[in-house]
Design a protein around this motif. Structure first.
Motif, PDB file in Angstrom:
ATOM      1  N   ALA A 154       0.794  -1.232   0.000  1.00  0.00           N
ATOM      2  CA  ALA A 154       0.000   0.000   0.000  1.00  0.00           C
ATOM      3  C   ALA A 154       0.829   1.287   0.000  1.00  0.00           C
ATOM      4  N   PRO A 155       1.936   1.386   0.756  1.00  0.00           N
ATOM      5  CA  PRO A 155       2.682   2.658   0.744  1.00  0.00           C
ATOM      6  C   PRO A 155       3.136   3.083  -0.645  1.00  0.00           C
ATOM      7  N   ALA A 156       3.544   2.132  -1.478  1.00  0.00           N
ATOM      8  CA  ALA A 156       3.972   2.480  -2.837  1.00  0.00           C
ATOM      9  C   ALA A 156       2.790   2.974  -3.657  1.00  0.00           C
ATOM     10  N   ARG A 157       1.695   2.255  -3.576  1.00  0.00           N
ATOM     11  CA  ARG A 157       0.507   2.644  -4.341  1.00  0.00           C
ATOM     12  C   ARG A 157      -0.017   4.009  -3.903  1.00  0.00           C
ATOM     13  N   GLU A 158      -0.038   4.235  -2.596  1.00  0.00           N
ATOM     14  CA  GLU A 158      -0.550   5.513  -2.073  1.00  0.00           C
ATOM     15  C   GLU A 158       0.371   6.686  -2.417  1.00  0.00           C
ATOM     16  N   ALA A 159       1.635   6.368  -2.698  1.00  0.00           N
ATOM     17  CA  ALA A 159       2.582   7.416  -3.100  1.00  0.00           C
ATOM     18  C   ALA A 159       2.492   7.718  -4.595  1.00  0.00           C
ATOM     19  N   GLY A 160       1.593   7.053  -5.295  1.00  0.00           N
ATOM     20  CA  GLY A 160       1.398   7.304  -6.715  1.00  0.00           C
ATOM     21  C   GLY A 160       2.233   6.442  -7.634  1.00  0.00           C
ATOM     22  N   VAL A 161       2.921   5.434  -7.088  1.00  0.00           N
ATOM     23  CA  VAL A 161       3.704   4.520  -7.914  1.00  0.00           C
ATOM     24  C   VAL A 161       2.775   3.442  -8.480  1.00  0.00           C
ATOM     25  N   ARG A 162       2.847   3.239  -9.780  1.00  0.00           N
ATOM     26  CA  ARG A 162       2.036   2.176 -10.392  1.00  0.00           C
ATOM     27  C   ARG A 162       2.432   0.839  -9.767  1.00  0.00           C
ATOM     28  N   THR A 163       1.475   0.167  -9.151  1.00  0.00           N
ATOM     29  CA  THR A 163       1.748  -1.056  -8.409  1.00  0.00           C
ATOM     30  C   THR A 163       0.967  -2.207  -9.018  1.00  0.00           C
ATOM     31  N   VAL A 164       1.694  -3.279  -9.346  1.00  0.00           N
ATOM     32  CA  VAL A 164       1.099  -4.446 -10.008  1.00  0.00           C
ATOM     33  C   VAL A 164       1.344  -5.685  -9.150  1.00  0.00           C
ATOM     34  N   PHE A 165       0.326  -6.522  -9.034  1.00  0.00           N
ATOM     35  CA  PHE A 165       0.455  -7.777  -8.296  1.00  0.00           C
ATOM     36  C   PHE A 165       0.460  -8.937  -9.281  1.00  0.00           C
TER      37      PHE A 165
END
Length: 302
Positions: A154-165
């Motif tokens: 979540a911290p990466a996604r909330e910082a605006g980094v495109r996050t893929v699982f």
């Protein structure tokens, strides 16, 4: 498939594992600078120290990375699931992911994408029902682990980094994972179906797994969960027949479910469980499999 991005600096956690090492080789072969996260003091350029279980990472070593890929985690099938090993399975994934996500979010110039490992175990038991990324989480230890694993990013996604699982299926390869154990048995003429053989196994060739991960890195429109499995999942019985056919070995044996439970303990539930998973988002984004069928995947591995 879109052309690969120009050479850049890419961090890979889990670079010594089956998938991570293959990905690192592929990236390096195309001129990318691969930064490997290691659990010891760095011995050469391109190594960054971290301790995933304790949630620590040298964030300064990630500076300048265009992408971070996290494939680290203790092996699911390496041993029986004692309470202590379950803790290790969890800590190696969740604590490590959280540490990387926090480090990524704190960078002045964060990477453009954070690809985090996950697994189709997220969906739990699906029986004969085919599901894709729209399906909810299932039940059981591995499903709950995957939910927490993804949430830790979540911290990466909330910082605006495109996050893929990257929800990966069973990787067809000689060097590790489920198939790393199957190949020697079949070559010795000892292969056979597990349980009643009706459970679905959603597989993917190692070549396609690496290509799919690179596809996730390069495609700006992909975020959230993406299933990394071949488009035609098969039952364990069908895969057993294909193994015998490709390796020219009969597969006369069957391991009864009670025996698997006695030998593997709680892990047997994962072996005997059925997961019929489809790679809808991967296909819709234009990805093309080199080995969509099981025979080709097996031949590619041997």
């Amino acid at each position: 498939m879109a052309p690969s991005a120009p050479p850049s600096r890419i961090a890979v956690a889990g670079a010594s594992g089956l998938i991570g090492s293959a990905l690192a080789r592929s990236l390096a072969a195309d001129g990318h600078e691969v930064v490997r996260l290691v659990r010891r003091a760095p011995r050469e350029a391109g190594e960054v120290r971290w301790d995933p279980e304790r949630g620590r990472v040298d964030a300064a070593g990630l500076a300048g990375c265009a992408a971070v890929v996290n494939l680290a985690g203790a092996g699911i099938g390496n041993r029986r699931w004692t309470a202590a090993y379950k803790t290790r399975l969890r800590d190696s994934r969740i604590n490590g992911t959280a540490a990387l996500a926090r480090a990524v979010a704190a960078l002045d110039d964060p990477p453009r994408v954070f690809v985090n490992g996950s697994a189709i175990a997220y969906y739990g038991e699906t029986g004969d029902r085919a599901v894709d990324e729209r399906a909810p989480a299932g039940e059981g230890f591995l499903s709950e682990l995957c939910v927490e694993w993804e949430a830790a990013a979540a911290p990466a996604r909330e910082a605006g980094v495109r996050t893929v699982f990257a929800r990966t299926g069973l990787v067809v390869a000689r060097g590790g994972g489920a198939w790393g154990r199957l190949f020697p048995l079949f070559r010795a003429g000892l292969g056979g179906q597990l349980g009643n053989g009706r459970q679905y196994w959603s597989f993917i060739a190692l070549h396609d797994e690496v290509a799919a991960l690179r596809h996730l890195l390069d495609h700006e429109d992909l975020s959230g969960p993406v299933n990394l499995t071949a488009p035609h999942p098969l039952t364990n019985r069908e895969i057993t027949v294909a193994m015998g056919r490709v390796l020219h070995r009969p597969a006369p044996f069957a391991v009864p479910a009670p025996v698997l439970r006695a030998v593997l303990g709680e892990l047997a539930g994962d072996v005997l469980g059925s997961a019929r998973i489809l790679p809808t988002r991967l296909l819709e984004s234009g990805f093309r499999f080199a080995f969509p069928e099981i025979d080709g995947a097996i031949r590619a591995a041997v």
